[in-house]
Scaffold this motif. Structure first.
Motif, PDB file in Angstrom:
ATOM      1  N   LEU A 119      32.958  43.159  47.599  1.00 57.28           N
ATOM      2  CA  LEU A 119      32.176  42.064  47.023  1.00 57.28           C
ATOM      3  C   LEU A 119      31.234  42.577  45.938  1.00 57.28           C
ATOM      4  O   LEU A 119      31.093  41.955  44.872  1.00 57.28           O
ATOM      5  CB  LEU A 119      31.385  41.353  48.122  1.00 57.28           C
ATOM      6  N   LEU A 120      30.604  43.722  46.184  1.00 56.31           N
ATOM      7  CA  LEU A 120      29.735  44.306  45.164  1.00 56.31           C
ATOM      8  C   LEU A 120      30.544  44.693  43.930  1.00 56.31           C
ATOM      9  O   LEU A 120      30.104  44.497  42.795  1.00 56.31           O
ATOM     10  CB  LEU A 120      29.013  45.535  45.725  1.00 56.31           C
ATOM     11  N   ARG A 121      31.730  45.245  44.155  1.00 60.90           N
ATOM     12  CA  ARG A 121      32.612  45.624  43.043  1.00 60.90           C
ATOM     13  C   ARG A 121      32.974  44.424  42.178  1.00 60.90           C
ATOM     14  O   ARG A 121      33.065  44.506  40.953  1.00 60.90           O
ATOM     15  CB  ARG A 121      33.864  46.279  43.630  1.00 60.90           C
ATOM     16  N   SER A 122      33.149  43.271  42.807  1.00 58.71           N
ATOM     17  CA  SER A 122      33.527  42.073  42.052  1.00 58.71           C
ATOM     18  C   SER A 122      32.331  41.362  41.420  1.00 58.71           C
ATOM     19  O   SER A 122      32.487  40.611  40.460  1.00 58.71           O
ATOM     20  CB  SER A 122      34.265  41.086  42.971  1.00 58.71           C
ATOM     21  N   ARG A 123      31.121  41.636  41.937  1.00 62.01           N
ATOM     22  CA  ARG A 123      29.933  40.916  41.469  1.00 62.01           C
ATOM     23  C   ARG A 123      29.126  41.683  40.426  1.00 62.01           C
ATOM     24  O   ARG A 123      28.542  41.081  39.529  1.00 62.01           O
ATOM     25  CB  ARG A 123      29.018  40.611  42.668  1.00 62.01           C
ATOM     26  N   LEU A 124      29.069  43.007  40.550  1.00 56.75           N
ATOM     27  CA  LEU A 124      28.223  43.788  39.656  1.00 56.75           C
ATOM     28  C   LEU A 124      28.995  44.198  38.412  1.00 56.75           C
ATOM     29  O   LEU A 124      30.018  44.892  38.514  1.00 56.75           O
ATOM     30  CB  LEU A 124      27.694  45.030  40.383  1.00 56.75           C
ATOM     31  N   PRO A 125      28.526  43.794  37.227  1.00 61.75           N
ATOM     32  CA  PRO A 125      29.273  44.071  35.982  1.00 61.75           C
ATOM     33  C   PRO A 125      29.543  45.549  35.754  1.00 61.75           C
ATOM     34  O   PRO A 125      30.624  45.914  35.299  1.00 61.75           O
ATOM     35  CB  PRO A 125      28.358  43.484  34.896  1.00 61.75           C
ATOM     36  N   TRP A 126      28.584  46.407  36.049  1.00 58.16           N
ATOM     37  CA  TRP A 126      28.785  47.830  35.754  1.00 58.16           C
ATOM     38  C   TRP A 126      29.836  48.454  36.660  1.00 58.16           C
ATOM     39  O   TRP A 126      30.540  49.378  36.248  1.00 58.16           O
ATOM     40  CB  TRP A 126      27.464  48.590  35.853  1.00 58.16           C
ATOM     41  N   LEU A 127      29.993  47.933  37.868  1.00 58.72           N
ATOM     42  CA  LEU A 127      31.061  48.413  38.738  1.00 58.72           C
ATOM     43  C   LEU A 127      32.417  47.894  38.269  1.00 58.72           C
ATOM     44  O   LEU A 127      33.422  48.609  38.340  1.00 58.72           O
ATOM     45  CB  LEU A 127      30.804  47.985  40.182  1.00 58.72           C
ATOM     46  N   ARG A 128      32.445  46.653  37.791  1.00 59.92           N
ATOM     47  CA  ARG A 128      33.694  46.123  37.263  1.00 59.92           C
ATOM     48  C   ARG A 128      34.125  46.895  36.027  1.00 59.92           C
ATOM     49  O   ARG A 128      35.307  47.197  35.844  1.00 59.92           O
ATOM     50  CB  ARG A 128      33.546  44.636  36.920  1.00 59.92           C
ATOM     51  N   THR A 129      33.160  47.209  35.160  1.00 55.74           N
ATOM     52  CA  THR A 129      33.481  47.950  33.937  1.00 55.74           C
ATOM     53  C   THR A 129      34.024  49.334  34.256  1.00 55.74           C
ATOM     54  O   THR A 129      34.969  49.810  33.611  1.00 55.74           O
ATOM     55  CB  THR A 129      32.226  48.082  33.054  1.00 55.74           C
ATOM     56  N   ALA A 130      33.448  49.988  35.244  1.00 50.39           N
ATOM     57  CA  ALA A 130      33.889  51.335  35.632  1.00 50.39           C
ATOM     58  C   ALA A 130      35.183  51.319  36.437  1.00 50.39           C
ATOM     59  O   ALA A 130      35.784  52.362  36.662  1.00 50.39           O
ATOM     60  CB  ALA A 130      32.798  52.025  36.436  1.00 50.39           C
ATOM     61  N   MET A 131      35.632  50.137  36.874  1.00 49.56           N
ATOM     62  CA  MET A 131      36.852  49.989  37.663  1.00 49.56           C
ATOM     63  C   MET A 131      36.801  50.789  38.973  1.00 49.56           C
ATOM     64  O   MET A 131      37.821  51.265  39.464  1.00 49.56           O
ATOM     65  CB  MET A 131      38.086  50.436  36.861  1.00 49.56           C
ATOM     66  N   VAL A 132      35.618  50.944  39.517  1.00 54.87           N
ATOM     67  CA  VAL A 132      35.481  51.705  40.763  1.00 54.87           C
ATOM     68  C   VAL A 132      36.058  50.876  41.912  1.00 54.87           C
ATOM     69  O   VAL A 132      35.668  49.729  42.106  1.00 54.87           O
ATOM     70  CB  VAL A 132      34.000  52.032  41.042  1.00 54.87           C
ATOM     71  N   PRO A 133      36.993  51.430  42.688  1.00 50.71           N
ATOM     72  CA  PRO A 133      37.560  50.671  43.811  1.00 50.71           C
ATOM     73  C   PRO A 133      36.509  50.329  44.852  1.00 50.71           C
ATOM     74  O   PRO A 133      35.528  51.067  45.046  1.00 50.71           O
ATOM     75  CB  PRO A 133      38.607  51.638  44.386  1.00 50.71           C
ATOM     76  N   GLY A 134      36.720  49.217  45.537  1.00 49.12           N
ATOM     77  CA  GLY A 134      35.786  48.797  46.571  1.00 49.12           C
ATOM     78  C   GLY A 134      35.657  49.800  47.690  1.00 49.12           C
ATOM     79  O   GLY A 134      34.594  49.920  48.312  1.00 49.12           O
ATOM     80  N   SER A 135      36.734  50.564  47.958  1.00 51.60           N
ATOM     81  CA  SER A 135      36.683  51.550  49.036  1.00 51.60           C
ATOM     82  C   SER A 135      35.702  52.677  48.717  1.00 51.60           C
ATOM     83  O   SER A 135      35.015  53.175  49.616  1.00 51.60           O
ATOM     84  CB  SER A 135      38.076  52.127  49.287  1.00 51.60           C
ATOM     85  N   ILE A 136      35.622  53.070  47.442  1.00 53.10           N
ATOM     86  CA  ILE A 136      34.673  54.117  47.060  1.00 53.10           C
ATOM     87  C   ILE A 136      33.239  53.595  47.159  1.00 53.10           C
ATOM     88  O   ILE A 136      32.338  54.293  47.637  1.00 53.10           O
ATOM     89  CB  ILE A 136      34.977  54.638  45.647  1.00 53.10           C
ATOM     90  N   VAL A 137      33.023  52.357  46.711  1.00 49.43           N
ATOM     91  CA  VAL A 137      31.698  51.748  46.837  1.00 49.43           C
ATOM     92  C   VAL A 137      31.295  51.675  48.305  1.00 49.43           C
ATOM     93  O   VAL A 137      30.176  52.027  48.690  1.00 49.43           O
ATOM     94  CB  VAL A 137      31.680  50.342  46.206  1.00 49.43           C
ATOM     95  N   ALA A 138      32.237  51.248  49.145  1.00 49.67           N
ATOM     96  CA  ALA A 138      31.959  51.143  50.576  1.00 49.67           C
ATOM     97  C   ALA A 138      31.630  52.505  51.172  1.00 49.67           C
ATOM     98  O   ALA A 138      30.681  52.651  51.958  1.00 49.67           O
ATOM     99  CB  ALA A 138      33.166  50.538  51.292  1.00 49.67           C
ATOM    100  N   GLY A 139      32.414  53.514  50.802  1.00 53.19           N
ATOM    101  CA  GLY A 139      32.183  54.852  51.339  1.00 53.19           C
ATOM    102  C   GLY A 139      30.848  55.428  50.916  1.00 53.19           C
ATOM    103  O   GLY A 139      30.164  56.086  51.712  1.00 53.19           O
ATOM    104  N   LEU A 140      30.455  55.186  49.672  1.00 57.24           N
ATOM    105  CA  LEU A 140      29.166  55.685  49.193  1.00 57.24           C
ATOM    106  C   LEU A 140      28.007  55.000  49.913  1.00 57.24           C
ATOM    107  O   LEU A 140      27.004  55.641  50.242  1.00 57.24           O
ATOM    108  CB  LEU A 140      29.050  55.470  47.682  1.00 57.24           C
ATOM    109  N   ILE A 141      28.150  53.696  50.167  1.00 54.76           N
ATOM    110  CA  ILE A 141      27.107  52.982  50.919  1.00 54.76           C
ATOM    111  C   ILE A 141      27.003  53.559  52.331  1.00 54.76           C
ATOM    112  O   ILE A 141      25.908  53.805  52.851  1.00 54.76           O
ATOM    113  CB  ILE A 141      27.417  51.471  50.977  1.00 54.76           C
ATOM    114  N   GLY A 142      28.164  53.792  52.962  1.00 51.88           N
ATOM    115  CA  GLY A 142      28.164  54.369  54.296  1.00 51.88           C
ATOM    116  C   GLY A 142      27.574  55.766  54.327  1.00 51.88           C
ATOM    117  O   GLY A 142      26.821  56.115  55.242  1.00 51.88           O
TER     118      GLY A 142
END
Length: 467
Positions: free
Chosen positions: A23-46
């Motif tokens: 959800l953060l990957r789809s909502r935050l423009p800078w994450l969308r621009t970087a094309m960072v997968p949601g799994s990496i975002v999730a792992g970093l949060i964890g």
């Protein structure tokens, strides 16, 4: 029953973080621009949550075994998936040739990363006097070129069998940095290729669904076919059951072999549970051959197995990042970053240089190979989608050949020498892995001649080239 929840909640945490990260990957423009997968975002949060003590009762070790098993599951489900439909001789020849280019890059990367990582860690140790094993640098090749599962597998073998302290943790850290490097470096390179028109598929643009991260209701693709009636068994449960059979067979096979090879150190390593994925891969290949020979292929849906593979990779990435121990990372931060940055640059330059020589579809192959050599096949496929969003080039099919070829070509290094690397000695290790890299590079002239004949048979109006 309360005692049974610890492992289940660990898995539930990963699943919940995947939802949050996506959800953060789809909502935050800078994450969308970087094309960072949601799994990496999730792992970093964890990882941050565990490091800051925000997830009481849990630590990195709770997720290490989950990373191992999801990696194993992803490999086994991939091998249980059927082969693509047969093509005519011309198509098959072109795909084979392209797959060999990708295999060449991957094989050269595997050897070069091992030697460079070994040398850099040895040099750093000589300057700092910390008494670090050079293999802590060499394991970068299993983290980058192979991925988290293999880094964890070989790291555990080196740590438990040969006393290489923190080998598994350092391998996991390198694997995590590899995923990050693939996107932090690969995405800007892909955007440069699109801007300069270097890709073959000139109609390719960044698909809106790809950028947003979710499909709109009117454009949601199918996730597979139902092969069993729900009144008997749910189709998804059926496919999990097939993998369960393979898991049990592999476990019984290893359990039976271990007493027989107990006196041989090399064979004991090969038949250890740490190499479960290698034996499970073989079991799944044999199971698929039996299914096809018996005419039962209509009872297996390959799209469902692909979803299991993709989902397992997502969970593996989250678990890998959550397995990182801050104490190890902080203690070895300088040499780890030194090796990771050097390997990223060398891998990028090597992929671009060899991609240029591969002829037609060179930019696509170079970027795909870079993604594969910094993360996994899935990472390479994601970067390829930026240059070929509807997969009109043959490179996706080349990846199917590549997945088999890299295992066959690298059997000696992956299954025999890598597990016993600490017992080889410095010069023997460098000679084996460096020699494999040089052998791969020596094949370039042969592939170039084959490529030229293939391109001459299928001329195009304009041939893109890498900068």
């Amino acid at each position: 029953m309360g005692s049974t929840f610890h492992g289940v909640i660990a898995f539930a945490l990963m699943a919940a973080l995947l939802v949050i990260g996506s959800l953060l990957r789809s909502r935050l423009p800078w994450l969308r621009t970087a094309m960072v997968p949601g799994s990496i975002v999730a792992g970093l949060i964890g990882f941050m949550g565990l490091s800051l003590g925000l997830i009481p009762g849990y630590g990195p070790k709770d997720f290490t075994s989950l990373a191992f098993h999801f990696f194993t599951l992803s490999f086994m489900s991939l091998c249980l998936t059927g082969s693509p439909k047969r093509q005519d001789d011309g198509q098959r020849s072109g795909v084979t040739m392209g797959g060999l280019w990708l295999t060449l890059i991957w094989t050269a990367s595997l050897g070069a990363q091992a030697v460079i990582g070994y040398g850099l860690m040895a040099g750093y140790d000589a300057l700092s006097g910390q008494h670090l094993s050079p293999l802590l640098g060499a394991i970068v090749t299993h983290g980058f070129t192979q991925g988290p599962g293999q880094a964890l597998t070989y790291g555990n073998i080196w740590e438990q069998g040969y006393g290489i302290t923190h080998a598994a943790q350092v391998g996991v850290i390198f694997a995590s940095l590899g995923f990050l490097a693939a996107f932090l470096v690969g995405v800007p390179v892909a955007r440069y290729c699109l801007k300069k028109g270097l890709n073959t598929n000139r109609d390719s643009t960044l698909n809106a669904d790809f950028v947003a991260g979710f499909h709109p209701l009117a454009n949601q693709p199918s996730a597979g076919r139902q092969v069993s009636h729900s009144g008997t068994v749910d189709s998804f449960a059926w496919h999990i059951g097939l993998l369960g059979i393979a898991y049990v067979i592999t476990y019984l096979w290893l359990s039976a072999m271990q007493p027989l090879v107990a006196g041989n150190r090399v064979l004991s390593v090969f038949f250890s549970y740490n190499l479960f994925f290698a034996h499970g891969l073989t079991v799944c290949v044999l199971m698929r051959l039996a299914i096809d020979r018996l005419g039962w292929s209509h009872r297996v849906d390959d799209d469902t197995l692909k979803r299991i593979t993709s989902g397992s990779v997502d969970f593996m990435v989250v678990a890998t990042l959550m397995s990182i121990q801050v104490a190890v990372l902080s203690a070895l931060l300088v040499p780890i970053l030194l090796v990771a940055v050097a390997i990223t640059l060398v891998t990028l330059c090597g992929a671009l240089a060899i991609g240029r020589m591969s002829g037609r579809f060179g930019p696509e192959r170079a970027l795909t190979a870079f993604g594969c050599c910094c993360g996994s096949t899935g990472t390479g496929l994601l970067l390829l989608r930026m240059l070929d969003n509807d997969f009109t080039t043959p490179v996706p099919k080349e990846l199917a050949f590549f997945n088999i070829a890299i295992i066959v070509v690298n059997i000696p290094t992956l299954f025999f020498f890598a597990p016993i690397a600490p017992a080889l000695g410095a010069w023997t290790y460098i000679a084996i892995f460096g020699g494999y890299a040089l052998l791969a590079l020596a094949c370039i002239p042969l592939l170039r001649r084959w490529q030229q004949r293939t391109d001459a048979a299928q001329p195009i109006t304009q041939e893109p080239s890498l900068p």
